[in-house]
Design a protein around this motif. Structure first.
Motif, PDB file in Angstrom:
ATOM      1  N   ILE A   1      -9.467  -9.307 -11.510  1.00 49.47           N
ATOM      2  CA  ILE A   1      -9.749  -8.809 -10.162  1.00 49.47           C
ATOM      3  C   ILE A   1      -8.942  -7.543  -9.893  1.00 49.47           C
ATOM      4  CG2 ILE A   1      -9.653  -9.314  -7.689  1.00 49.47           C
ATOM      5  CD1 ILE A   1      -9.913 -12.304  -8.392  1.00 49.47           C
ATOM      6  N   VAL A   2      -9.624  -6.503  -9.412  1.00 47.87           N
ATOM      7  CA  VAL A   2      -8.939  -5.285  -8.984  1.00 47.87           C
ATOM      8  C   VAL A   2      -9.193  -5.101  -7.492  1.00 47.87           C
ATOM      9  CG1 VAL A   2     -10.858  -3.768  -9.677  1.00 47.87           C
ATOM     10  CG2 VAL A   2      -8.570  -2.821  -9.392  1.00 47.87           C
ATOM     11  N   THR A   3      -8.126  -4.781  -6.756  1.00 46.08           N
ATOM     12  CA  THR A   3      -8.224  -4.560  -5.314  1.00 46.08           C
ATOM     13  C   THR A   3      -7.585  -3.221  -4.975  1.00 46.08           C
ATOM     14  OG1 THR A   3      -6.195  -5.862  -5.028  1.00 46.08           O
ATOM     15  CG2 THR A   3      -8.301  -7.007  -4.651  1.00 46.08           C
ATOM     16  N   ALA A   4      -7.977  -2.680  -3.821  1.00 50.70           N
ATOM     17  CA  ALA A   4      -7.429  -1.411  -3.364  1.00 50.70           C
ATOM     18  C   ALA A   4      -7.485  -1.378  -1.839  1.00 50.70           C
ATOM     19  CB  ALA A   4      -8.207  -0.242  -3.961  1.00 50.70           C
ATOM     20  N   PRO A   5      -6.629  -0.540  -1.206  1.00 48.64           N
ATOM     21  CA  PRO A   5      -6.525  -0.558   0.252  1.00 48.64           C
ATOM     22  C   PRO A   5      -7.614   0.183   1.008  1.00 48.64           C
ATOM     23  CG  PRO A   5      -4.895   0.926  -0.660  1.00 48.64           C
ATOM     24  CD  PRO A   5      -5.559   0.245  -1.819  1.00 48.64           C
TER      25      PRO A   5
ATOM     26  N   TRP B   1     -10.764   3.814   0.729  1.00 54.46           N
ATOM     27  CA  TRP B   1     -11.464   4.788  -0.115  1.00 54.46           C
ATOM     28  C   TRP B   1     -10.579   5.858  -0.743  1.00 54.46           C
ATOM     29  CZ3 TRP B   1     -10.862   9.546   1.891  1.00 54.46           C
ATOM     30  CH2 TRP B   1     -10.766   9.692   3.287  1.00 54.46           C
ATOM     31  N   PRO B   2      -9.405   6.217  -0.206  1.00 49.81           N
ATOM     32  CA  PRO B   2      -8.581   7.170  -0.961  1.00 49.81           C
ATOM     33  C   PRO B   2      -8.180   6.651  -2.345  1.00 49.81           C
ATOM     34  CG  PRO B   2      -7.859   7.127   1.319  1.00 49.81           C
ATOM     35  CD  PRO B   2      -8.836   5.986   1.138  1.00 49.81           C
ATOM     36  N   ALA B   3      -8.325   5.360  -2.566  1.00 52.05           N
ATOM     37  CA  ALA B   3      -7.958   4.749  -3.852  1.00 52.05           C
ATOM     38  C   ALA B   3      -9.097   4.759  -4.869  1.00 52.05           C
ATOM     39  CB  ALA B   3      -7.483   3.317  -3.632  1.00 52.05           C
ATOM     40  N   HIS B   4     -10.242   5.344  -4.546  1.00 47.52           N
ATOM     41  CA  HIS B   4     -11.366   5.297  -5.482  1.00 47.52           C
ATOM     42  C   HIS B   4     -11.017   5.686  -6.912  1.00 47.52           C
ATOM     43  CE1 HIS B   4     -14.688   5.221  -2.251  1.00 47.52           C
ATOM     44  NE2 HIS B   4     -14.588   4.047  -2.822  1.00 47.52           N
ATOM     45  N   PRO B   5     -10.275   6.764  -7.165  1.00 46.99           N
ATOM     46  CA  PRO B   5      -9.982   7.086  -8.567  1.00 46.99           C
ATOM     47  C   PRO B   5      -9.289   5.952  -9.313  1.00 46.99           C
ATOM     48  CG  PRO B   5      -9.520   8.991  -7.203  1.00 46.99           C
ATOM     49  CD  PRO B   5      -9.797   7.840  -6.266  1.00 46.99           C
ATOM     50  N   GLU B   6      -8.258   5.366  -8.715  1.00 46.34           N
ATOM     51  CA  GLU B   6      -7.537   4.266  -9.370  1.00 46.34           C
ATOM     52  C   GLU B   6      -8.384   2.994  -9.406  1.00 46.34           C
ATOM     53  OE1 GLU B   6      -4.696   4.351 -11.057  1.00 46.34           O
ATOM     54  OE2 GLU B   6      -4.690   6.506 -10.691  1.00 46.34           O
ATOM     55  N   PHE B   7      -9.060   2.703  -8.305  1.00 44.75           N
ATOM     56  CA  PHE B   7      -9.887   1.492  -8.186  1.00 44.75           C
ATOM     57  C   PHE B   7     -11.011   1.501  -9.224  1.00 44.75           C
ATOM     58  CE2 PHE B   7     -13.626  -0.487  -5.996  1.00 44.75           C
ATOM     59  CZ  PHE B   7     -13.176  -1.795  -5.974  1.00 44.75           C
ATOM     60  N   LEU B   8     -11.749   2.599  -9.282  1.00 42.11           N
ATOM     61  CA  LEU B   8     -12.870   2.662 -10.216  1.00 42.11           C
ATOM     62  C   LEU B   8     -12.403   2.711 -11.665  1.00 42.11           C
ATOM     63  CD1 LEU B   8     -15.210   4.992  -8.170  1.00 42.11           C
ATOM     64  CD2 LEU B   8     -15.644   2.599  -8.792  1.00 42.11           C
ATOM     65  N   ARG B   9     -11.317   3.428 -11.929  1.00 37.23           N
ATOM     66  CA  ARG B   9     -10.761   3.467 -13.294  1.00 37.23           C
ATOM     67  C   ARG B   9     -10.400   2.050 -13.746  1.00 37.23           C
ATOM     68  NH1 ARG B   9      -6.789   6.758 -12.406  1.00 37.23           N
ATOM     69  NH2 ARG B   9      -8.016   8.605 -12.837  1.00 37.23           N
ATOM     70  N   ALA B  10      -9.741   1.291 -12.873  1.00 35.22           N
ATOM     71  CA  ALA B  10      -9.338  -0.081 -13.215  1.00 35.22           C
ATOM     72  C   ALA B  10     -10.543  -0.994 -13.374  1.00 35.22           C
ATOM     73  CB  ALA B  10      -8.386  -0.619 -12.148  1.00 35.22           C
ATOM     74  N   PHE B  11     -11.513  -0.875 -12.478  1.00 33.48           N
ATOM     75  CA  PHE B  11     -12.699  -1.734 -12.561  1.00 33.48           C
ATOM     76  C   PHE B  11     -13.481  -1.454 -13.838  1.00 33.48           C
ATOM     77  CE2 PHE B  11     -17.179  -2.750 -11.531  1.00 33.48           C
ATOM     78  CZ  PHE B  11     -17.026  -4.114 -11.306  1.00 33.48           C
ATOM     79  N   VAL B  12     -13.688  -0.183 -14.147  1.00 37.97           N
ATOM     80  CA  VAL B  12     -14.425   0.179 -15.365  1.00 37.97           C
ATOM     81  C   VAL B  12     -13.668  -0.311 -16.602  1.00 37.97           C
ATOM     82  CG1 VAL B  12     -15.205   2.155 -16.751  1.00 37.97           C
ATOM     83  CG2 VAL B  12     -15.693   2.074 -14.301  1.00 37.97           C
TER      84      VAL B  12
ATOM     85  N   VAL C   1       0.854  -1.175   0.000  1.00 39.12           N
ATOM     86  CA  VAL C   1       0.000   0.000   0.000  1.00 39.12           C
ATOM     87  C   VAL C   1       0.895   1.231   0.000  1.00 39.12           C
ATOM     88  CG1 VAL C   1      -1.731   1.273   1.335  1.00 39.12           C
ATOM     89  CG2 VAL C   1      -1.786  -1.248   1.263  1.00 39.12           C
ATOM     90  N   ASN C   2       0.618   2.206  -0.868  1.00 41.31           N
ATOM     91  CA  ASN C   2       1.449   3.410  -0.883  1.00 41.31           C
ATOM     92  C   ASN C   2       1.121   4.315   0.310  1.00 41.31           C
ATOM     93  OD1 ASN C   2      -0.796   4.975  -1.617  1.00 41.31           O
ATOM     94  ND2 ASN C   2      -0.234   5.049  -3.779  1.00 41.31           N
ATOM     95  N   ASP C   3       1.888   5.369   0.490  1.00 37.51           N
ATOM     96  CA  ASP C   3       1.757   6.241   1.670  1.00 37.51           C
ATOM     97  C   ASP C   3       0.387   6.886   1.811  1.00 37.51           C
ATOM     98  OD1 ASP C   3       4.352   5.664   2.380  1.00 37.51           O
ATOM     99  OD2 ASP C   3       5.192   7.514   1.552  1.00 37.51           O
ATOM    100  N   THR C   4      -0.314   7.061   0.716  1.00 38.10           N
ATOM    101  CA  THR C   4      -1.620   7.720   0.771  1.00 38.10           C
ATOM    102  C   THR C   4      -2.783   6.730   0.607  1.00 38.10           C
ATOM    103  OG1 THR C   4      -1.481   8.185  -1.596  1.00 38.10           O
ATOM    104  CG2 THR C   4      -0.706   9.919  -0.077  1.00 38.10           C
ATOM    105  N   ALA C   5      -2.499   5.460   0.567  1.00 36.84           N
ATOM    106  CA  ALA C   5      -3.514   4.409   0.387  1.00 36.84           C
ATOM    107  C   ALA C   5      -4.363   4.669  -0.851  1.00 36.84           C
ATOM    108  CB  ALA C   5      -4.388   4.271   1.634  1.00 36.84           C
ATOM    109  N   SER C   6      -3.725   5.199  -1.892  1.00 36.30           N
ATOM    110  CA  SER C   6      -4.465   5.593  -3.093  1.00 36.30           C
ATOM    111  C   SER C   6      -4.184   4.695  -4.289  1.00 36.30           C
ATOM    112  CB  SER C   6      -4.132   7.044  -3.462  1.00 36.30           C
ATOM    113  OG  SER C   6      -2.749   7.165  -3.746  1.00 36.30           O
ATOM    114  N   ASN C   7      -3.485   3.583  -4.078  1.00 41.83           N
ATOM    115  CA  ASN C   7      -3.153   2.704  -5.195  1.00 41.83           C
ATOM    116  C   ASN C   7      -4.163   1.564  -5.336  1.00 41.83           C
ATOM    117  OD1 ASN C   7      -1.781   1.878  -2.657  1.00 41.83           O
ATOM    118  ND2 ASN C   7      -1.122   0.110  -3.864  1.00 41.83           N
TER     119      ASN C   7
END
Length: 195
Positions: A169-173, A175-186, A156-162
């Motif tokens: 399957i896409v995973t994320a740490p 809610w700060p990761a929503h931009p990356e998480f949703l971009r990958a899922f879509v 997990v990166n320092d801002t939990a945004s990865n």
């Protein structure tokens, strides 16, 4: 034209942002999001919890909103859905005990349909036994679960945004990761977002 449907598995004390933001974002993109909870029907509600990172050893927890379910859990037919989203919070630790939840996850996995799990959501994937050999992330406290399930841990990166994509399957740490998480899922859904 038939609706493009996404299934979302939730339960009481699901993390507020992790259910609200993906639900609203995917709806805005034109998907029908069927949010379901074991033992509940469309129109019933689940309580949410707001988790925040305030310098403590783990997240803090505060009461969130009431989230209205949009479909009946007992009516879920996996073949009707393009993808599956599992938000975090405390809900994953107990919805994973439901045999039908595990069956749903395994069906999506066997069909290689997109699955998105954030924060503690990967606990459900661990229980379903679908992580062996892939690389995943989650809330850091879930690292031992992922590793014991045969998955590789993505830090997990320092801002939990990865976010981390492994096959379908896409995973994320968190809610700060929503931009990356949703971009990958879509992207896994095959949609293209143009700016």
């Amino acid at each position: 034209m038939e609706a493009k449907k996404i299934l979302m598995l939730v339960g009481d004390f699901v993390e507020d942002y992790e259910v609200m933001v993906p639900f609203q974002a995917l709806t805005m993109l034109g998907y029908q999001v069927d949010a379901v909870c074991p033992g509940k029907k469309a129109g019933e509600k689940v309580k949410t919890a707001v988790h925040d990172f305030e310098g403590d050893q783990t997240y803090s927890e505060k009461p969130g909103h009431q989230f209205t379910l949009t479909a009946d859990f007992d009516a879920v037919r996996e073949e009707e859905y393009l993808g599956l989203v599992i938000p975090g919070g405390r809900a994953p630790e107990y919805i994973r005990l439901n045999p039908r939840v595990i069956e749903i996850v395994r069906t999506f996995d066997a069909a290689k349909k997109p699955i998105g799990a954030i924060c503690h959501g990967p606990q459900v994937l661990v229980a379903a036994g679908v992580l062996a050999g892939g690389t995943f992330t989650a809330y850091p406290a879930c690292m031992p679960d992922i590793v014991c399930a045969g998955g590789n841990w993505a830090a997990v990166n320092d801002t939990a945004s990865n976010a981390c994509t492994s096959g379908h399957i896409v995973t994320a740490p968190a809610w700060p990761a929503h931009p990356e998480f949703l971009r990958a899922f879509v992207s896994l859904l095959g949609a293209e977002i143009r700016i």
